[in-house]
Design a protein around this motif. Sequence first.
Motif, PDB file in Angstrom:
ATOM      1  N   HIS A 245       0.836  -1.197   0.000  1.00 23.15           N
ATOM      2  CA  HIS A 245       0.000   0.000   0.000  1.00 23.15           C
ATOM      3  C   HIS A 245       0.871   1.248   0.000  1.00 23.15           C
ATOM      4  CE1 HIS A 245       0.945  -0.805   4.238  1.00 23.15           C
ATOM      5  NE2 HIS A 245       0.819   0.489   4.435  1.00 23.15           N
ATOM      6  N   LEU A 246       0.289   2.367  -0.454  1.00 20.42           N
ATOM      7  CA  LEU A 246       0.977   3.650  -0.415  1.00 20.42           C
ATOM      8  C   LEU A 246       1.115   4.105   1.027  1.00 20.42           C
ATOM      9  CD1 LEU A 246      -0.786   5.474  -3.403  1.00 20.42           C
ATOM     10  CD2 LEU A 246       1.434   4.311  -3.408  1.00 20.42           C
ATOM     11  N   SER A 247       2.275   4.721   1.319  1.00 21.16           N
ATOM     12  CA  SER A 247       2.594   5.013   2.710  1.00 21.16           C
ATOM     13  C   SER A 247       3.584   6.169   2.789  1.00 21.16           C
ATOM     14  CB  SER A 247       3.200   3.762   3.361  1.00 21.16           C
ATOM     15  OG  SER A 247       3.797   4.043   4.606  1.00 21.16           O
ATOM     16  N   ASP A 248       3.718   6.745   3.984  1.00 19.12           N
ATOM     17  CA  ASP A 248       4.775   7.718   4.242  1.00 19.12           C
ATOM     18  C   ASP A 248       6.119   7.043   4.501  1.00 19.12           C
ATOM     19  OD1 ASP A 248       2.978   9.843   4.026  1.00 19.12           O
ATOM     20  OD2 ASP A 248       2.498   9.822   6.169  1.00 19.12           O
ATOM     21  N   ASP A 249       6.100   5.735   4.659  1.00 18.58           N
ATOM     22  CA  ASP A 249       7.313   4.965   4.949  1.00 18.58           C
ATOM     23  C   ASP A 249       8.060   4.694   3.644  1.00 18.58           C
ATOM     24  OD1 ASP A 249       9.279   3.216   5.731  1.00 18.58           O
ATOM     25  OD2 ASP A 249       7.923   1.729   6.608  1.00 18.58           O
ATOM     26  N   LEU A 250       9.239   5.285   3.497  1.00 21.62           N
ATOM     27  CA  LEU A 250      10.033   5.154   2.273  1.00 21.62           C
ATOM     28  C   LEU A 250      11.104   4.072   2.380  1.00 21.62           C
ATOM     29  CD1 LEU A 250      10.744   8.951   1.550  1.00 21.62           C
ATOM     30  CD2 LEU A 250       8.741   7.604   0.864  1.00 21.62           C
ATOM     31  N   SER A 251      11.124   3.301   3.449  1.00 22.47           N
ATOM     32  CA  SER A 251      12.279   2.447   3.727  1.00 22.47           C
ATOM     33  C   SER A 251      12.425   1.274   2.767  1.00 22.47           C
ATOM     34  CB  SER A 251      12.211   1.926   5.163  1.00 22.47           C
ATOM     35  OG  SER A 251      11.062   1.126   5.369  1.00 22.47           O
ATOM     36  N   LEU A 252      11.343   0.823   2.148  1.00 28.09           N
ATOM     37  CA  LEU A 252      11.433  -0.302   1.216  1.00 28.09           C
ATOM     38  C   LEU A 252      11.448   0.157  -0.238  1.00 28.09           C
ATOM     39  CD1 LEU A 252       9.067  -2.994   2.776  1.00 28.09           C
ATOM     40  CD2 LEU A 252      11.568  -2.855   2.896  1.00 28.09           C
ATOM     41  N   ASN A 253      10.449   0.896  -0.614  1.00 21.30           N
ATOM     42  CA  ASN A 253      10.258   1.268  -2.010  1.00 21.30           C
ATOM     43  C   ASN A 253       9.530   2.602  -2.054  1.00 21.30           C
ATOM     44  OD1 ASN A 253       9.400   1.160  -4.871  1.00 21.30           O
ATOM     45  ND2 ASN A 253       9.930  -0.989  -4.755  1.00 21.30           N
ATOM     46  N   TYR A 254       9.712   3.357  -3.121  1.00 19.05           N
ATOM     47  CA  TYR A 254       9.031   4.642  -3.185  1.00 19.05           C
ATOM     48  C   TYR A 254       8.764   5.031  -4.632  1.00 19.05           C
ATOM     49  CZ  TYR A 254      13.698   6.530  -4.226  1.00 19.05           C
ATOM     50  OH  TYR A 254      14.918   6.785  -4.794  1.00 19.05           O
ATOM     51  N   LEU A 255       7.825   5.946  -4.815  1.00 23.45           N
ATOM     52  CA  LEU A 255       7.458   6.494  -6.115  1.00 23.45           C
ATOM     53  C   LEU A 255       7.633   7.999  -6.081  1.00 23.45           C
ATOM     54  CD1 LEU A 255       4.612   4.508  -5.263  1.00 23.45           C
ATOM     55  CD2 LEU A 255       4.825   4.356  -7.729  1.00 23.45           C
ATOM     56  N   VAL A 256       7.973   8.568  -7.229  1.00 26.73           N
ATOM     57  CA  VAL A 256       8.084  10.026  -7.334  1.00 26.73           C
ATOM     58  C   VAL A 256       7.571  10.469  -8.703  1.00 26.73           C
ATOM     59  CG1 VAL A 256      10.099  10.171  -5.822  1.00 26.73           C
ATOM     60  CG2 VAL A 256      10.429  10.013  -8.285  1.00 26.73           C
ATOM     61  N   THR A 257       7.203  11.727  -8.770  1.00 22.60           N
ATOM     62  CA  THR A 257       6.948  12.376 -10.052  1.00 22.60           C
ATOM     63  C   THR A 257       7.995  13.472 -10.246  1.00 22.60           C
ATOM     64  OG1 THR A 257       5.402  13.947  -9.064  1.00 22.60           O
ATOM     65  CG2 THR A 257       4.476  11.923 -10.018  1.00 22.60           C
ATOM     66  N   ALA A 258       8.177  13.875 -11.480  1.00 21.65           N
ATOM     67  CA  ALA A 258       9.095  14.968 -11.781  1.00 21.65           C
ATOM     68  C   ALA A 258       8.569  15.745 -12.986  1.00 21.65           C
ATOM     69  CB  ALA A 258      10.497  14.438 -12.063  1.00 21.65           C
ATOM     70  N   ARG A 259       8.921  17.011 -13.012  1.00 19.45           N
ATOM     71  CA  ARG A 259       8.484  17.919 -14.084  1.00 19.45           C
ATOM     72  C   ARG A 259       9.660  18.768 -14.507  1.00 19.45           C
ATOM     73  NH1 ARG A 259       5.059  17.188 -10.109  1.00 19.45           N
ATOM     74  NH2 ARG A 259       2.825  16.911 -10.468  1.00 19.45           N
ATOM     75  N   ALA A 260       9.678  19.154 -15.766  1.00 21.57           N
ATOM     76  CA  ALA A 260      10.733  20.046 -16.251  1.00 21.57           C
ATOM     77  C   ALA A 260      10.573  21.426 -15.627  1.00 21.57           C
ATOM     78  CB  ALA A 260      10.690  20.138 -17.763  1.00 21.57           C
ATOM     79  N   ARG A 261      11.695  22.055 -15.340  1.00 11.59           N
ATOM     80  CA  ARG A 261      11.656  23.416 -14.784  1.00 11.59           C
ATOM     81  C   ARG A 261      11.298  24.422 -15.866  1.00 11.59           C
ATOM     82  NH1 ARG A 261      15.966  21.356 -11.585  1.00 11.59           N
ATOM     83  NH2 ARG A 261      17.566  21.949 -13.072  1.00 11.59           N
TER      84      ARG A 261
END
Length: 256
Positions: A240-256
Amino acid sequence: MSDATTQARSKTSAGTMSGKTIRPDEAAHFGRLAKDWWDPKGSSAMLHRLNPVRLKFLRDAIDLHWANDIEARKPLAGKSALDVGCGAGLLCEPLARLGADVTGVDAAPENVTAAAIHAESAGLDIRYMAGEIGTIDIGAFDLVTAMEVIEHVADKRAFIAALAARLAPGGLLALSTPNRTPQSRLLMVGAAETFGLIPRGTHHWDDFVTPEELGELLDEAGLDMGEPTGIAFSPSKGLHLSDDLSLNYLVTARAR
């Protein structure tokens, strides 16, 4: 893994290669899994459990980025999407159903063959290609995804630069990757491979990327990273999605 192999992985991860991101041994490993990629009880069972979690994150990110109606069935209608490291299409097909014109690229020809066969059987028009993302002339895309991929590439800096180059103006990049922590070493490499939850040899802990490291790579490529979201596990919730980043995480990014 031998000391020489570990040193070679560390060297290439630092960006000292000539822009090539594919590791032949990694491509061969995943190519061998192509035949049962779509079996929810097969060697890719963990990806089948992970996919709904990734899709929830993506749907929320897509709606926020393009100010969509959250009830819309096809929020990507009229938009193009590129999934890099697409495997046999587990993410490409949902993106197509969300309305996107989808292209999938993978290092293993066996995977794109399996992906194309499955998409055709599902009545989905998805373009699949095998090869090095930095050298394939495929244009730019509104949405670019690379889920559980950067930890497998030879040159992380070149890989992120290639993803950035494929992003259309105003586009959205989304990535997921294991975090390099003691917890991920114990659970994602040790326990998961020992107990057959993922095939042996899938992960090399030294190649995992921390959020700070990923943020630096994205910044070098002219992209601003959003706040990371963790993927955690509990017996009651599963993945499940969580605030816990210790195992795996997702991010988004955008051009400046």
